[in-house]
Design a protein around this motif. Structure first.
Motif, short mmCIF file in Angstrom:
data_model
loop_
_atom_site.label_atom_id
_atom_site.label_comp_id
_atom_site.label_asym_id
_atom_site.label_seq_id
_atom_site.Cartn_x
_atom_site.Cartn_y
_atom_site.Cartn_z
N VAL A 496 48.26 6.54 37.81
CA VAL A 496 47.39 7.07 38.86
C VAL A 496 46.07 7.51 38.24
O VAL A 496 46.05 8.11 37.16
CB VAL A 496 48.05 8.25 39.60
N LEU A 497 44.98 7.20 38.92
CA LEU A 497 43.65 7.63 38.53
C LEU A 497 43.02 8.30 39.75
O LEU A 497 42.63 7.62 40.70
CB LEU A 497 42.81 6.44 38.05
N ASP A 498 43.00 9.64 39.72
CA ASP A 498 42.54 10.41 40.88
C ASP A 498 43.45 10.07 42.08
O ASP A 498 44.65 10.27 42.01
CB ASP A 498 41.07 10.11 41.16
N VAL A 499 42.87 9.51 43.17
CA VAL A 499 43.69 9.17 44.35
C VAL A 499 44.06 7.69 44.34
O VAL A 499 44.60 7.17 45.34
CB VAL A 499 42.95 9.52 45.66
N TYR A 500 43.80 7.00 43.25
CA TYR A 500 44.00 5.56 43.19
C TYR A 500 45.21 5.23 42.31
O TYR A 500 45.46 5.88 41.30
CB TYR A 500 42.75 4.86 42.65
N THR A 501 45.93 4.17 42.71
CA THR A 501 47.14 3.76 42.01
C THR A 501 46.89 2.46 41.27
O THR A 501 46.20 1.56 41.77
CB THR A 501 48.30 3.56 43.02
N PHE A 502 47.47 2.35 40.08
CA PHE A 502 47.33 1.13 39.28
C PHE A 502 47.78 -0.09 40.08
O PHE A 502 48.84 -0.09 40.71
CB PHE A 502 48.14 1.22 38.00
N SER A 503 46.96 -1.16 40.06
CA SER A 503 47.26 -2.38 40.80
C SER A 503 47.51 -3.56 39.88
O SER A 503 48.49 -4.29 40.03
CB SER A 503 46.11 -2.71 41.76
N GLU A 504 46.62 -3.79 38.94
CA GLU A 504 46.79 -4.90 38.01
C GLU A 504 45.94 -4.67 36.77
O GLU A 504 44.98 -3.90 36.80
CB GLU A 504 46.40 -6.23 38.67
N GLY A 505 46.32 -5.35 35.69
CA GLY A 505 45.57 -5.23 34.46
C GLY A 505 45.62 -6.51 33.65
O GLY A 505 46.49 -7.36 33.85
N GLU A 506 44.67 -6.66 32.76
CA GLU A 506 44.63 -7.78 31.82
C GLU A 506 44.13 -7.25 30.49
O GLU A 506 43.27 -6.38 30.44
CB GLU A 506 43.69 -8.89 32.32
N ILE A 507 44.68 -7.77 29.42
CA ILE A 507 44.23 -7.36 28.09
C ILE A 507 44.13 -8.59 27.21
O ILE A 507 44.94 -9.53 27.33
CB ILE A 507 45.19 -6.30 27.48
N SER A 508 43.13 -8.62 26.36
CA SER A 508 42.98 -9.74 25.43
C SER A 508 42.60 -9.21 24.05
O SER A 508 41.95 -8.17 23.92
CB SER A 508 41.91 -10.72 25.93
N PHE A 509 43.05 -9.96 23.06
CA PHE A 509 42.81 -9.59 21.66
C PHE A 509 42.14 -10.76 20.94
O PHE A 509 42.21 -11.92 21.38
CB PHE A 509 44.12 -9.25 20.96
N THR A 510 41.49 -10.44 19.84
CA THR A 510 40.95 -11.46 18.95
C THR A 510 41.68 -11.35 17.62
O THR A 510 41.74 -10.27 17.02
CB THR A 510 39.44 -11.25 18.72
N ILE A 511 42.26 -12.45 17.17
CA ILE A 511 43.00 -12.41 15.91
C ILE A 511 42.42 -13.43 14.93
O ILE A 511 41.97 -14.51 15.32
CB ILE A 511 44.50 -12.69 16.11
N THR A 512 42.42 -13.07 13.66
CA THR A 512 42.04 -13.97 12.56
C THR A 512 43.03 -13.76 11.44
O THR A 512 42.90 -12.82 10.64
CB THR A 512 40.61 -13.69 12.07
N PRO A 513 44.06 -14.58 11.36
CA PRO A 513 45.09 -14.38 10.32
C PRO A 513 44.49 -14.44 8.92
O PRO A 513 43.66 -15.32 8.60
CB PRO A 513 46.05 -15.56 10.56
N ASP A 514 44.89 -13.48 8.08
CA ASP A 514 44.36 -13.43 6.71
C ASP A 514 44.75 -14.67 5.92
O ASP A 514 44.02 -15.11 5.03
CB ASP A 514 44.89 -12.18 5.99
N ASN A 515 45.91 -15.24 6.26
CA ASN A 515 46.42 -16.39 5.50
C ASN A 515 46.17 -17.70 6.25
O ASN A 515 46.98 -18.63 6.17
CB ASN A 515 47.90 -16.22 5.23
N TYR A 516 45.05 -17.78 6.97
CA TYR A 516 44.80 -18.94 7.83
C TYR A 516 44.93 -20.26 7.07
O TYR A 516 45.57 -21.21 7.53
CB TYR A 516 43.41 -18.83 8.45
N ASN A 517 44.33 -20.33 5.89
CA ASN A 517 44.31 -21.60 5.14
C ASN A 517 45.69 -22.04 4.67
O ASN A 517 45.89 -23.21 4.32
CB ASN A 517 43.37 -21.48 3.94
#
Length: 641
Positions: A496-517
Motif C-alpha cells: 500500500v502507498l497512501d490510499v493506493y494499492t499495488f497493482s503491477e510491477g516490472e523489474i529489469s537488470f543489466t548483467i555482464t558475467p566476469d567470465n564471459y569469454n
C-alpha cells in the motif's frame, strides 16, 4: 501503453521550403480511389491474400503515373518478411457447457478474439461478481468495464454491440473475447451459476510470407548530399473478411491512401515549379493491422539512406460523422505535433486532445528516435467492423484535411533540432552483422526463464569468424508482491502507498558475467541472486478502487530530457516537467553514494488495462507537491535499494 524499445538516436528535423500562400487541390479523384480499394476485388486487403497483392499493384500504378521515383533497387515495391496468420489455418473454438449439454459458438458470428493467446486450452466457469469476491479461476463476463488485476480472472467475455476484428499480434496478457449481444443474453438467461464451464481453445499457426510496402520519392535539392527526408505515409492493408463478408476498410484506411495519392500528385506538381530542400518520400504501408510489420521493416531500411527523417502518417480521416481531428505522437514527435496543431488550428481545423486508442505506423519511426505523428479523426466507433464502409466518407472533408497537410508542408521552413547522439560510424556490413546478432539474441532470450543467460553466435558453422553476443532474460513482471522470485528476495515492495494499492510491477537488470569469454556457447547459465547494483529499472503501479493512481519508474540511468521541458525546484529538489499534452515528472535522489532517476505519472487505467495520463499541462506545480509528499528517498531505501 508502455513500449519497451531500443533507440537509435540521430539528428531530428522537420524541413521543407516552398510557397507562402495556400493552394487549392482538385477534389475529384478521392472517391474513385476509395471505391477501387474497398471493392470486393480487393477481398479486404489482408496481407497474404490475392486482394492485398491487387491493392499493391493498384497503388504502384498510381505512383508510376504520377512520376514518383523508386527508392529501393529501382522498384516501387519494398519487400519484407511478414508473419502471416492464415485465417483458414487457425483453430479458434468456444463452447458453453450446461447440464452436460455443450452449446458450440460460431467464430466470427457469435464471437471474435480481441486479444489473442497463441496457444490456449482452458475449461473454466463464468464469474460476474465484484472483483474482490472472485477467489477461484474463472472467465469474467461483462457488458461494460472489467477488472484486470485479479490473478483468478483468466479471460474476459465482453458483450459488444458490433463485433470488431483484431488480427493476432503481440500476444500479451489474458484472452479477451467479444461476444454478440444474444450470446450475452443467453448466458444471463441460463444464469451465470448454471453455466458450469466455458471451453476456449486457441491454436494460432503462423507462416512467413513476402509482403510489400509501396514507396515513391520526389527528389529535393539536398545540398548535394540527400540526407534529409520527409516521409508521408498511410497504410493500405485491412482485415480480410469476417463471417464470409469482406471488410471494406473505408475510413481505416482507404481514406488515408486516397489522401496519400492526392498529396503525391500535388507535391509532385509543386516540385516542378519549386524544388523542395529535402527528399519527399510517399509510402503506402502494408501490415499495419498485423502489428505495424510493414512500417517497422521500412524504417529499418530507410534509416540506412538518410540521416534526418520525419514522418507525417495519415490514418482514418474523412468521416462524415466527425468534425474533429486528432494528432498523436510518441515522445520524440512533440515539436512536430505542436507545429502541425498550430498550423491547422490557425486554418480553422478543430484539433482535440490526443486519443490513446489511435495507434498507427508513426510508432515505428519513434523506435528509431525520429519525430513522427499520425493525423486521424476522433470517432473510431466503426473501425475494425463491417460497418466501416465507403458511404461513411465525405470526400469534401477528406479534401480539406489533405489540403491542410499539403499547405503545411509547402509553407514550413526547415527546423534543425538538437543532436542527441552522433550516428554510428559502423560500416553497412558491421551494421548488418549487429542487426542479425541482436535479432538472434532477442529470439533466444525469449526462450529463457528469468535469471538465465547464454552465449549465442553467428555464423554457427564458422567458429573462426563467428561473432558472439549474450542472450539473457533479466526482466520480469509481477502482479502481486508475493510473486517476486527468490533470486531478488531482497526487494521489498510495499503493498500500500497512501490510499493506493499495488497493482503491477516490472523489474529489469543489466548483467555482464566476469567470465564471459570462457562461457560455453549455447549452454544455459543461471543467476543465483541478482544484486541491487545490477538494477536497471523498477516500474510500479498503484491504483485505488476507481482505477486511478500512479506509475513510478525508478531507474539507475538518466532519462533523455531536452530544453523544451520545464524545470522547477521545490524544497531543494530539482524537477523536470516533461510536457507532451499530458505531464509526467522527472526527478533524482542521491543517497548512499548512488543516484536514482524517477519518472512519475498520475494515471487512470481504462477498460483494456492501458494506463492513461491524467496530469494536464497546467498542473505541473501541483504534481510536484504531490510527488514530494511521497518521500521518494524513504520509499526507495525501504524497498532494499
Amino acid at each position: 501503453m508502455r513500449l519497451k524499445i531500443f533507440f537509435l538516436c540521430f539528428t531530428i528535423l522537420l524541413f521543407i521550403s516552398g510557397c507562402t500562400k495556400s493552394e487549392n487541390l482538385d477534389t475529384n479523384p478521392y472517391l474513385s480511389i476509395i471505391n477501387h480499394l474497398t471493392s470486393e476485388e480487393m477481398m479486404g486487403r489482408l496481407p497474404g491474400t490475392t486482394g492485398n497483392k491487387k491493392a499493391q499493384e493498384y497503388i504502384k500504378t498510381q505512383f508510376t503515373s504520377i512520376g514518383l521515383e523508386p527508392v529501393f533497387n529501382e522498384s516501387y515495391m519494398h519487400p519484407y518478411t511478414h508473419t502471416f496468420y492464415n485465417p483458414e489455418k487457425q483453430n479458434i473454438k468456444m463452447s458453453l457447457v450446461k447440464d452436460s449439454e455443450e452449446i458450440n459458438l460460431v467464430y466470427e458470428k457469435d464471437f471474435v478474439v480481441q486479444n489473442s493467446v497463441k496457444d490456449l486450452q482452458i475449461q473454466l466457469p463464468i464469474c460476474a461478481q465484484k472483483e474482490e469476491l472472485i477467489n477461484e479461476d474463472c472467465l469474467f463476463v461483462t457488458q461494460d468495464k472489467y477488472p484486470l488485476n485479479n490473478e483468478h480472472i483468466k479471460g474476459i467475455l465482453k458483450q459488444s454491440p458490433i463485433l470488431s476484428k483484431h488480427l493476432p499480434s503481440g500476444f500479451g496478457g489474458i484472452p479477451i473475447i467479444q461476444i454478440q449481444e444474444d450470446i450475452y443474453k443467453k448466458i444471463l438467461e441460463k444464469g451465470v451459476d448454471l453455466i458450469q464451464q466455458v471451453n476456449l481453445n486457441m491454436q494460432l499457426i503462423s507462416e512467413d510470407i513476402e509482403a510489400n510496402n509501396i514507396v515513391g520519392k520526389i527528389a529535393g535539392k539536398g545540398h548535394g548530399d540527400h540526407k534529409d527526408a520527409v516521409i508521408i505515409s498511410a497504410h493500405f492493408d485491412s482485415l480480410g473478411s469476417m463471417d464470409g463478408n469482406y471488410f471494406e476498410g473505408a475510413i481505416d484506411n482507404a481514406s488515408g491512401v486516397a489522401g496519400l495519392i492526392q498529396l503525391a500528385i500535388n507535391l509532385k506538381q509543386h516540385s516542378l515549379k519549386e524544388e523542395f530542400q529535402s527528399d519527399i518520400i510517399l509510402v503506402a504501408f502494408n501490415g499495419e493491422e498485423s502489428g505495424l510489420q510493414g512500417s517497422e521493416a521500412f524504417v529499418k531500411d530507410i534509416a540506412k539512406n538518410y540521416k534526418n527523417i520525419s514522418n507525417i502518417n495519415i490514418d482514418s480521416v474523412g468521416d462524415k460523422n466527425d468534425d474533429e481531428y486528432v494528432i498523436v505522437n510518441a515522445d520524440n514527435g512533440k515539436v512536430l505535433r505542436d507545429r502541425l496543431v498550430d498550423y491547422l488550428s490557425s486554418n480553422e481545423f478543430k484539433i482535440t486532445e490526443e486519443n490513446p486508442s489511435l495507434t498507427s505506423d508513426h510508432v515505428s519511426f519513434s523506435k528509431y528516435n525520429y519525430p513522427a505523428i499520425t493525423i486521424g479523426q476522433n470517432n473510431l466507433d466503426t473501425i475494425h467492423t463491417l460497418d466501416d464502409t465507403r458511404d461513411l466518407i465525405d470526400h469534401i472533408k477528406l479534401h480539406e484535411i489533405v489540403t491542410g497537410i499539403f499547405n503545411y508542408i509547402v509553407n514550413t521552413e526547415k527546423v534543425d533540432l538538437e543532436i542527441t547522439q552522433e550516428p554510428s560510424e559502423m560500416t553497412e556490413e558491421e551494421i548488418a552483422i549487429m542487426d542479425e546478432l541482436i535479432e538472434v539474441a532477442t529470439e533466444e532470450a525469449e526462450k529463457l526463464e528469468f535469471g538465465q543467460y547464454k552465449v549465442v553466435s553467428i555464423p554457427e558453422d564458422d567458429k573462426e569468424n563467428a561473432q558472439s553476443i549474450l542472450a539473457s532474460n533479466t526482466h520480469i513482471s509481477f502482479t502481486s508482491v508475493s510473486a517476486i522470485p527468490n533470486n531478488i528476495n531482497w526487494l521489498i515492495i510495499p503493498e500500500v502507498l497512501d490510499v493506493y494499492t499495488f497493482s503491477e510491477g516490472e523489474i529489469s537488470f543489466t548483467i555482464t558475467p566476469d567470465n564471459y569469454n570462457s562461457l560455453e556457447k549455447d549452454k544455459i547459465y543461471e543467476i543465483d541472486k541478482f544484486s541491487k547494483e545490477d538494477l536497471n529499472s523498477l516500474y510500479l503501479t498503484y491504483l485505488d478502487s476507481s482505477k486511478e493512481g500512479y506509475e513510478i519508474l525508478i531507474s539507475t540511468m538518466p532519462f533523455q530530457n531536452n530544453d523544451k521541458n520545464r524545470l522547477s525546484t521545490y524544497k531543494g529538489h530539482e524537477y523536470t516537467i516533461y510536457d507532451s499534452s499530458f505531464l509526467n515528472i522527472h526527478t533524482t535522489r542521491t543517497f548512499d553514494n548512488k543516484t536514482y532517476y524517477y519518472s512519475i505519472s498520475k494515471i487512470k487505467q481504462n477498460d483494456f488495462g492501458e494506463n492513461i495520463l491524467l496530469w494536464k499541462t497546467d498542473e505541473g506545480e501541483q504534481a510536484i507537491k504531490t510527488i514530494d509528499s511521497i518521500n521518494l528517498e524513504t520509499l526507495t531505501q525501504d524497498m532494499g535499494l
